[in-house]
Design an enzyme around this catalytic site. Structure first.
Site, PDB file in Angstrom:
ATOM      1  N   ARG A 106       0.884  -1.225  -0.034  1.00 14.97           N
ATOM      2  CA  ARG A 106      -0.009   0.055  -0.185  1.00 14.97           C
ATOM      3  C   ARG A 106       0.822   1.270  -0.037  1.00 14.97           C
ATOM      4  O   ARG A 106       1.649   1.511   0.985  1.00 14.97           O
ATOM      5  CB  ARG A 106      -1.060  -0.094   1.203  1.00 14.97           C
ATOM      6  CG  ARG A 106      -1.914   1.220   1.177  1.00 14.97           C
ATOM      7  CD  ARG A 106      -2.735   1.141   2.742  1.00 14.97           C
ATOM      8  NE  ARG A 106      -3.293  -0.113   2.829  1.00 14.97           N
ATOM      9  CZ  ARG A 106      -3.929  -0.742   3.835  1.00 14.97           C
ATOM     10  NH1 ARG A 106      -3.698  -0.304   5.280  1.00 14.97           N
ATOM     11  NH2 ARG A 106      -4.361  -1.966   4.029  1.00 14.97           N
ATOM     12  N   HIS A 150       1.602  -2.030   5.624  1.00 13.52           N
ATOM     13  CA  HIS A 150       1.497  -2.441   4.180  1.00 13.52           C
ATOM     14  C   HIS A 150       2.317  -1.794   3.369  1.00 13.52           C
ATOM     15  O   HIS A 150       2.910  -2.065   2.416  1.00 13.52           O
ATOM     16  CB  HIS A 150      -0.008  -2.184   3.903  1.00 13.52           C
ATOM     17  CG  HIS A 150      -0.970  -3.104   4.367  1.00 13.52           C
ATOM     18  ND1 HIS A 150      -1.320  -4.080   3.530  1.00 13.52           N
ATOM     19  CD2 HIS A 150      -1.767  -3.124   5.189  1.00 13.52           C
ATOM     20  CE1 HIS A 150      -2.281  -4.847   4.323  1.00 13.52           C
ATOM     21  NE2 HIS A 150      -2.616  -4.498   5.252  1.00 13.52           N
ATOM     22  N   ASP A 157      -3.699  -8.515   3.034  1.00 11.09           N
ATOM     23  CA  ASP A 157      -5.040  -8.702   3.579  1.00 11.09           C
ATOM     24  C   ASP A 157      -5.837  -9.687   2.656  1.00 11.09           C
ATOM     25  O   ASP A 157      -5.869  -9.392   1.659  1.00 11.09           O
ATOM     26  CB  ASP A 157      -6.026  -7.260   3.633  1.00 11.09           C
ATOM     27  CG  ASP A 157      -5.253  -6.319   4.663  1.00 11.09           C
ATOM     28  OD1 ASP A 157      -4.719  -6.634   5.716  1.00 11.09           O
ATOM     29  OD2 ASP A 157      -5.484  -5.079   4.285  1.00 11.09           O
ATOM     30  N   GLU A 219      -7.749  -7.719  13.538  1.00 10.30           N
ATOM     31  CA  GLU A 219      -8.123  -7.954  12.127  1.00 10.30           C
ATOM     32  C   GLU A 219      -7.739  -9.275  11.746  1.00 10.30           C
ATOM     33  O   GLU A 219      -6.674  -9.620  11.465  1.00 10.30           O
ATOM     34  CB  GLU A 219      -7.494  -6.778  11.083  1.00 10.30           C
ATOM     35  CG  GLU A 219      -8.033  -5.567  11.697  1.00 10.30           C
ATOM     36  CD  GLU A 219      -7.227  -4.438  10.860  1.00 10.30           C
ATOM     37  OE1 GLU A 219      -7.704  -3.078  10.622  1.00 10.30           O
ATOM     38  OE2 GLU A 219      -6.200  -4.951   9.972  1.00 10.30           O
ATOM     39  N   HIS A 222      -5.596  -9.451   8.409  1.00  9.13           N
ATOM     40  CA  HIS A 222      -4.208  -9.020   8.197  1.00  9.13           C
ATOM     41  C   HIS A 222      -3.190  -9.891   8.676  1.00  9.13           C
ATOM     42  O   HIS A 222      -3.034 -10.337   9.894  1.00  9.13           O
ATOM     43  CB  HIS A 222      -4.313  -7.688   8.927  1.00  9.13           C
ATOM     44  CG  HIS A 222      -3.251  -6.825   8.931  1.00  9.13           C
ATOM     45  ND1 HIS A 222      -3.067  -5.720   8.186  1.00  9.13           N
ATOM     46  CD2 HIS A 222      -1.785  -6.987   9.452  1.00  9.13           C
ATOM     47  CE1 HIS A 222      -2.001  -5.094   8.263  1.00  9.13           C
ATOM     48  NE2 HIS A 222      -1.186  -5.961   9.209  1.00  9.13           N
TER      49      HIS A 222
END
Length: 253
Positions: A106, A150, A157, A219, A222
């Site tokens: 990301r 990320h 993810d 999460e 993740h």
């Protein structure tokens, strides 16, 4: 004795000062301008038919629009992370299971987009679906941060797919929440989900752990490769489609 104590205190303060100087700094932005320079590969160059549903390329995400830095719906990872993920996929396929990827590397500009969204009190369009129990400022406590792992290229993810005996008709298993649901139900070990949903989460976590990925407990989707290749570097290269290989150019579309 007093002189000895004073000398000891001086030496202790000096040691603390040295330790402070030697303390490693936080992640820095890499000067890499291309994925090749960053040591990243597109996951489909490793697993050509892996399932991708890159949510931040479209509007089906908690921001409600395409996120800055996503120019194509592709997953890029550090080569070491991509190869480890390929081993997870290969082992799952022995049980007629597969992975579906929501996000990988990301860019930092995407993280900045998240922060702007989080600090905009007027934009509540996705609240009912993605954070019904929280107010936006609460999302800055464990869910959205100015720096994301990320952006180092070793986090992913994803969810688990169950296929039929012919390895067709693969469907996502029930995990209890959708991807990017901000709430305690999304915590991997949440007691708010059913026994089946918990087993599905445990199956995914075990498959990823077997190849060195650690789950983020808030999460269920993740995971980060524990032996990160460059844990001190962040990247801001846009997510784009991989360049066609010579073989692709020869065969055509």
């Amino acid at each position: 004795m007093t002189r000895r104590l004073a000398l000891a205190a001086t030496l202790l303060l000096a040691a603390i000062g040295c330790a402070s100087v030697a303390r490693p700094a936080g992640p820095v932005l890499s000067p890499a301008a291309t994925m090749r320079e960053a040591g990243m590969v597109a996951i489909r160059t490793v697993v050509p038919d892996i399932d991708q549903d890159i949510r931040y390329f479209g509007s089906d995400n908690f921001v409600g629009t395409r996120v800055d830095g996503y120019l194509a719906p592709h997953c890029w990872l550090k080569r070491e992370a991509a190869e480890a993920l390929a081993r997870v996929e290969r082992r799952l396929r022995e049980s007629h299971q597969r992975l579906r990827i929501f996000d990988c590397y990301r860019p930092t500009r995407a993280v900045a987009h998240f922060m702007r969204w989080a600090n905009d009190p007027a934009d509540l369009a996705t609240k009912a679906r993605h954070y019904p129990d929280f107010d936006k400022p609460q999302l800055l406590d464990g869910y959205i941060a100015p720096v994301s792992g990320h952006s180092r290229g070793a986090s992913v993810d994803l969810t688990l797919l169950q296929c039929d005996a012919d390895d067709a008709a693969c469907r996502a298993v029930d995990m209890g929440t959708d991807f990017d649901f901000f709430g305690t139900r999304a915590n991997t070990d949440s007691a708010e989900v059913t026994a089946l949903q918990r087993r599905n989460r445990d199956r995914l976590r075990a498959a990823m752990a077997a190849e060195g990925f650690r789950n983020y407990t808030m999460e269920w989707w993740h995971f980060t490769l524990q032996l990160e290749p460059t844990p001190g570097l962040l990247y801001d290269i846009p997510v784009d489609a991989p360049e066609p290989t010579k073989q692709d150019a020869a065969t055509g579309p």
